[in-house]
Design an enzyme around this catalytic site. Structure first.
Site, PDB file in Angstrom:
ATOM      1  N   ASN A  14       0.782  -1.228  -0.058  1.00 49.18           N
ATOM      2  CA  ASN A  14      -0.082  -0.095  -0.021  1.00 49.18           C
ATOM      3  C   ASN A  14       0.880   1.313   0.035  1.00 49.18           C
ATOM      4  OD1 ASN A  14      -3.027  -0.241   0.154  1.00 49.18           O
ATOM      5  ND2 ASN A  14      -2.487  -1.805   1.764  1.00 49.18           N
ATOM      6  N   MET A  87       3.113  -4.572  12.007  1.00 47.16           N
ATOM      7  CA  MET A  87       2.699  -5.728  13.028  1.00 47.16           C
ATOM      8  C   MET A  87       2.847  -5.398  14.443  1.00 47.16           C
ATOM      9  SD  MET A  87       1.254  -7.352  10.756  1.00 47.16           S
ATOM     10  CE  MET A  87       0.651  -8.703  11.704  1.00 47.16           C
ATOM     11  N   ILE A  89       0.952  -3.231  17.802  1.00 47.19           N
ATOM     12  CA  ILE A  89      -0.201  -2.316  18.289  1.00 47.19           C
ATOM     13  C   ILE A  89       0.764  -1.191  18.899  1.00 47.19           C
ATOM     14  CG2 ILE A  89      -2.057  -2.254  19.905  1.00 47.19           C
ATOM     15  CD1 ILE A  89      -2.661  -4.245  17.535  1.00 47.19           C
ATOM     16  N   HIS A 105      -7.370  -1.748   7.494  1.00 40.79           N
ATOM     17  CA  HIS A 105      -7.555  -3.048   8.027  1.00 40.79           C
ATOM     18  C   HIS A 105      -8.492  -3.850   6.796  1.00 40.79           C
ATOM     19  CE1 HIS A 105      -8.258  -6.022  11.054  1.00 40.79           C
ATOM     20  NE2 HIS A 105      -9.689  -6.071  10.362  1.00 40.79           N
TER      21      HIS A 105
END
Length: 541
Positions: A14, A87, A89, A105
Site C-alpha cells: 500500500n 505488526m 499495536i 484493515h
C-alpha cells in the site's frame, strides 16, 4: 505538500502504491520498519525514499521501542503517519508524539477486527467483505498490554466493499481486498487529508470529511451490479462480454426486456448497445414513434398518427443503411407494423408489448430477436438521471441529456421566422439529433427524418453527407423545403451555404460561435429561417 511517514513490517505494498500515485500530491518522506529483512526497504530505496530500521530488542517494552521509533522519525518532516502491515499495536507513547496515524484493515470494521480478518470472514460465511481506513487509537492498558476490544477501534475515515465468492480461500480474499479495495480506499483517505478535508477530533474519537456527501456526483461511488446475461461476445468475436443489470431501474430498459422468441440466437453486445440507443430515441416522443438504428446512430426516425406509418417513414429515410439494423417502437406492435418490420432483414425489434398476430408474424424470422420492455406507461418514467462511460483507469459520469426545448424557448435570429409547421419539424429534429453521434447534422420534413450526417470530424462534411443521404438513399423524400438541425454551432457560414443548395428552409442550432453574425447573414441571404436553442447536444459515445 503533505508528507507521509510510512510504517511497515513486510512488503508495504500500500505504501509503495501511494508513493507511485501521490494521491492529492502527498509524498512518502520516510519508510520505517521493525524488521531489517522487510522487502519494503528495497522497494523504498528503488524509489529514492529514505528508510529507517528500528527492531525491537529482546525484552524491550512496547513503550521503550516506540520511543526509539519516534526518535528515528524525529529528523524527518511529515504530516501524516500511514501504517501498512505494521505488526505492532501502537500505544499513546507513539500516538501522542506524531501527527494523525492511519491504518488500513482488511475487513469492514467493526466486523472482524484484529488478526486473521480473512479467516474470520470465511468462517462467518458473509458475502461481502472489504477494507477500512481508520484513525489509529491506543489499544493498550496502563501496563502496555493489548486490550483486544480496543484493537482497530478508531474512527472510520473511509471503506471499500469487496464481494466474497463461492470457493474463495484466504489467499483469494487477501489479493482481492488489497488490489480492489485497499488500493482504492487508502489513497482516497490520504488525498482527503492532503486536500485539508478531514477533521479528526482532539481525542481521536470522531472523523469528519468535508464534501463526502451523496447526490448525483458523490465524492465516492459504491455500486454493485448483478450479471444479467452471458453474451456470445463483445463488439468483436475475439472479445468476451457480459451484461450487468441494475435492479433499481424503473423505466423501460433493454436490460430487463424479455426475449419472446426463445429459439432465436441470444442478444450480443452490439445488439444491446444499439437496442438501448433505439429505445432511448423513441422515448423522446408522445406520438407513435419508430426508429431504425445502425451502430447506435439513427438511420431513420419518425412520428405519425399510427405506428405503422411512423415505421414506414422512418425506414424510408435510408432503407439501405437500415438493413441489419435495430427497430424500436414506443407503442404496442401491431400486425401491420410487424409485417413491415420483417419485409427486410433486421436484427432486433424492441417495443412495449406485441399483439398475438404481431408475434406470429415476427416469429416467421428465425433470428429476429423480439424484445418486450413491458408496459407502455414506463416510457414516461425517467428514473436514470445520469449516464456513464468506462475509461481505462476510471469512469465518466454525467447528467443525462433530457433537454426538450419548447417553441417559446427558441430564439429567432434571422429576418424570417419559421412557420408553425417548421417549428414542429425543428423541435422534432432537435429531439432526434440528440441521439446522433457528433458532429451531427439532421434533415427533417414534418416529423420524419430525411437525411442524417453522423459522426463527422467536420460539420460541413456532416451537412454534405445528410444532403447525399437525402438525395440518394431516401425513398419518397427530399431535402427541398426541409429543416436542418445541428448539434453544435456552425463555426463558419459554409454549412449554411451547403444547406441552402440542398433546399433547406429553416435551421435549428445552439448558437454561440464567434462567427454567429456571419452565419446569420448567410441564412438571411438565402431566406432561411434560423433559431437558436442556447444549448448544444453533443453525443460522443
Amino acid at each position: 505538500m503533505t508528507r507521509i511517514a510510512g510504517l511497515a513490517s513486510n512488503r508495504g505494498r500500500n505504501l509503495m502504491h501511494m508513493a507511485d500515485r501521490s494521491p492529492g500530491g502527498a509524498e512518502l518522506g520516510v519508510v520505517l520498519t521493525n524488521d531489517a529483512d522487510a522487502p519494503v526497504l528495497e522497494s523504498a530505496r528503488k524509489r529514492g525514499i529514505p528508510t529507517e530500521v528500528v527492531e525491537r530488542d529482546e525484552g524491550e517494552s512496547r513503550r521503550d521501542h516506540e520511543q526509539r521509533v519516534v526518535a528515528a522519525l524525529a529528523e524527518y518532516d511529515f504530516d501524516l503517519v500511514c501504517l501498512d502491515g505494521y505488526m505492532r499495536i501502537l500505544s499513546e507513547t507513539f500516538l501522542a508524539e506524531t501527527p494523525t496515524t492511519l491504518n488500513v484493515h482488511p475487513s469492514l470494521l467493526p466486523s472482524f477486527p484484529g488478526v486473521d480478518a480473512h479467516r474470520q470472514v470465511l468462517d462467518a460465511g458473509v458475502k461481502t467483505t472489504g477494507c477500512t481506513v481508520h484513525v489509529v487509537t491506543d489499544a493498550t492498558d496502563e501496563a502496555g498490554e493489548v486490550v483486544e476490544s480496543e484493537v482497530d477501534a478508531g474512527p472510520v475515515v473511509t471503506q471499500e466493499p469487496i464481494p466474497v465468492y463461492d470457493g474463495d480461500d484466504e489467499s483469494d480474499l487477501k489479493e482481492r481486498v488489497l488490489y480492489e479495495g485497499e488500493f482504492k480506499a487508502y489513497p482516497r483517505a490520504v488525498r482527503w487529508f492532503a486536500e485539508g478535508r478531514v477533521e479528526v477530533a482532539d481525542d481521536r474519537s470522531e472523523v469528519r470529511v468535508s464534501g463526502d456527501e451523496g447526490g448525483e456526483f458523490p465524492a465516492r461511488r459504491v455500486e454493485t451490479a448483478d450479471r444479467a446475461a452471458d453474451l456470445r461476445y463483445g463488439e468483436n468475436p475475439h472479445q468476451g462480454a457480459a451484461l450487468y443489470g441494475d435492479a433499481t431501474c424503473e423505466e423501460a430498459s433493454v436490460v430487463d426486456a424479455s426475449q419472446l422468441n426463445e429459439g432465436a440466437k441470444g442478444m450480443g453486445y452490439n445488439n444491446y448497445n444499439d437496442a438501448d440507443a433505439a429505445l432511448n430515441l423513441v422515448k423522446e416522443f408522445d406520438r407513435p414513434a419508430a426508429a431504425v438504428i445502425k451502430h447506435t446512430n439513427p438511420a431513420g426516425c419518425a412520428t405519425a398518427e399510427t405506428l405503422a406509418e411512423a415505421y414506414d417513414r422512418a425506414l424510408a429515410t435510408d432503407p439501405k443503411s437500415a438493413f441489419g439494423g435495430i427497430v424500436a417502437l414506443n407503442r404496442e406492435c401491431d400486425e401491420t407494423t410487424a409485417e413491415q418490420v420483417i419485409d427486410s432483414f433486421k436484427e432486433v425489434v424492441v417495443a412495449p408489448g406485441y399483439t398475438d398476430a404481431a408475434l406470429d408474424t415476427l416469429f416467421e424470422k428465425d433470428n429476429l430477436r423480439v424484445l418486450d420492455v413491458g408496459d407502455e406507461e414506463s416510457f414516461g418514467e425517467i428514473s436514470e438521471t445520469t449516464t456513464e462511460k468506462d475509461l481505462v483507469g476510471g469512469r465518466l459520469v454525467q447528467e443525462r441529456d433530457l433537454q426538450a426545448p419548447t417553441r417559446d424557448e427558441l430564439e429567432v435570429v434571422t429576418q424570417n421566422e419559421p412557420t408553425d409547421d417548421q417549428y414542429e419539424s425543428l423541435l422534432f429534429a432537435w429531439q432526434t439529433i440528440k441521439h446522433v453521434k457528433s458532429n451531427a447534422i439532421l434533415f427533417a420534413d414534418g416529423t420524419e427524418t430525411v437525411g442524417v450526417g453522423a459522426g463527422q470530424v467536420s460539420r460541413v462534411d456532416a451537412v454534405e453527407i445528410a444532403k447525399m443521404k437525402a438525395g440518394k438513399d431516401a425513398e419518397g423524400k427530399s431535402a427541398e423545403g426541409a429543416v436542418m438541425a445541428s448539434d453544435a454551432f456552425f463555426p463558419f457560414p459554409d454549412a449554411i451555404e451547403a444547406a441552402a443548395e440542398a433546399g433547406i428552409e429553416a435551421v435549428i442550432q445552439p448558437g454561440g460561435s464567434v462567427n454567429d453574425d456571419d452565419v446569420i447573414e448567410a441564412a438571411d441571404e438565402h431566406g432561411i429561417a434560423m433559431v437558436f436553442t442556447g444549448s448544444r447536444c453533443f453525443r460522443h459515445d
